[in-house]
Design an enzyme around this catalytic site. Structure first.
Site, short mmCIF file in Angstrom:
data_model
loop_
_atom_site.label_atom_id
_atom_site.label_comp_id
_atom_site.label_asym_id
_atom_site.label_seq_id
_atom_site.Cartn_x
_atom_site.Cartn_y
_atom_site.Cartn_z
N PRO A 81 16.70 22.96 -7.76
CA PRO A 81 16.59 21.88 -6.81
C PRO A 81 18.10 21.48 -6.62
O PRO A 81 18.80 21.41 -7.64
CB PRO A 81 15.69 20.94 -7.69
CG PRO A 81 14.94 21.74 -8.30
CD PRO A 81 15.69 23.02 -8.91
N GLU A 82 18.50 20.92 -5.49
CA GLU A 82 19.92 20.30 -5.10
C GLU A 82 19.69 18.79 -5.08
O GLU A 82 18.70 18.33 -5.25
CB GLU A 82 20.41 21.06 -3.87
CG GLU A 82 20.54 22.31 -3.88
CD GLU A 82 21.23 23.12 -2.71
OE1 GLU A 82 21.92 22.42 -1.91
OE2 GLU A 82 21.04 24.39 -2.38
#
Length: 283
Positions: free
Chosen positions: A2-3
């Site tokens: 996840p960013e």
């Protein structure tokens, strides 16, 4: 992984049920994730009040009234899910326990926060709130891309003379924190800059122009609830949908969406990661 937009989306989903509430019970179902949990983690969390839930780069930090902060990294498949929310935003009934529910936090307001991580690449730690920035996972991080410290002058100076490709430079967490593969590809497309260009050879005006573009891409992704690739879910279990707005990421062989460009999206591999771009309009 996840960013930043995905982690910020999770933070915004958790904050209404965690901030100001106490952890009535902390259930730790295994001794470790990516690394061992800190000693006596359950006892140190149980009874603690969450004063603030914040994000630093791709990490969540829950500041507790005992002078400690719970650091959370989602890893590749980690999910923070809410049930029994008293605000009525989520499913009320607590679901049956699942195999990979490794940490369960029952809040005194009736909410339950479950950390589920099938691949166990996530991480949790407890650290002193004062001086948290000195933690090994946080100490070398650059400025937040949505904060004031990430300025045009900062990026111009940080990239000056660098011989690395601009894609790699923007993924360097010491230059700017929280950017990942997806959103760097999207930002470079909007800026018309090829991911292969040497960072130090791009005109300063074009480098400076990346700052508002990066902010716009991240803000739009947050508003869309992130990008649901593989395992990512929001705190209420729903999918994000920014992936439907991708201009280049995952679109190899498709037509370029830039008006007046008849190029196709190309995929190359840089430092083991896929880069997507239009060779015709990104220079």
């Amino acid at each position: 992984m996840p960013e930043l937009p995905e982690v910020e989306t999770v933070r915004r989903g958790l904050a209404p049920v965690m901030e100001g509430a106490r952890i009535a019970r902390a259930l730790i179902n295994r001794p470790d994730l990516r690394w061992p949990f800190p000693p006596e983690m359950s006892a140190r969390l149980t009874g603690a009040k969450v004063e603030r839930l914040r994000r630093r780069s791709k990490y969540l930090l829950a500041d507790l009234d005992r002078g400690e902060s719970l650091l959370i990294h989602l890893g590749m498949s980690g999910r923070m899910l809410v049930s029994g929310d008293p605000l009525g935003r989520f499913v009320h009934a607590h679901p049956a326990a699942e195999k990979h529910d490794h940490v369960v936090l029952d809040m005194d307001n009736g909410a339950r926060i479950t950390f589920n991580d099938p691949r166990r690449f996530g991480a949790m730690d407890l650290l002193p709130t004062t001086g948290a920035e000195a933690h090994p996972l946080l100490a070398k991080l650059g400025p937040e891309p949505l904060g004031n410290e990430f300025s045009q002058s900062h990026l111009v100076e940080a990239l000056r003379g660098r011989n690395t490709p601009i894609k790699s430079a923007l993924l360097d967490q010491r230059i700017v924190a929280g950017l990942g593969n997806i959103y760097v590809c999207e930002a470079l497309f909007r800026a018309g800059i090829a991911p292969t260009r040497k960072a130090g050879r791009i005109a300063e005006a074009r480098v400076a122009g990346l700052v508002p573009i990066i902010r716009d891409v991240l803000s739009e992704a947050i508003d869309a609830g992130g990008s649901s690739l593989r395992d990512f879910r929001q705190a209420d279990g729903e999918l994000g949908y920014f992936q439907h707005s991708f201009d280049v990421y995952g679109r190899e062989g498709d037509a370029c969406r830039r008006e007046g460009c008849d190029g196709q999206i190309r995929r190359i591999v840089q430092a083991g990661r896929s880069s997507f771009y239009c060779r015709q309009c990104q220079r």
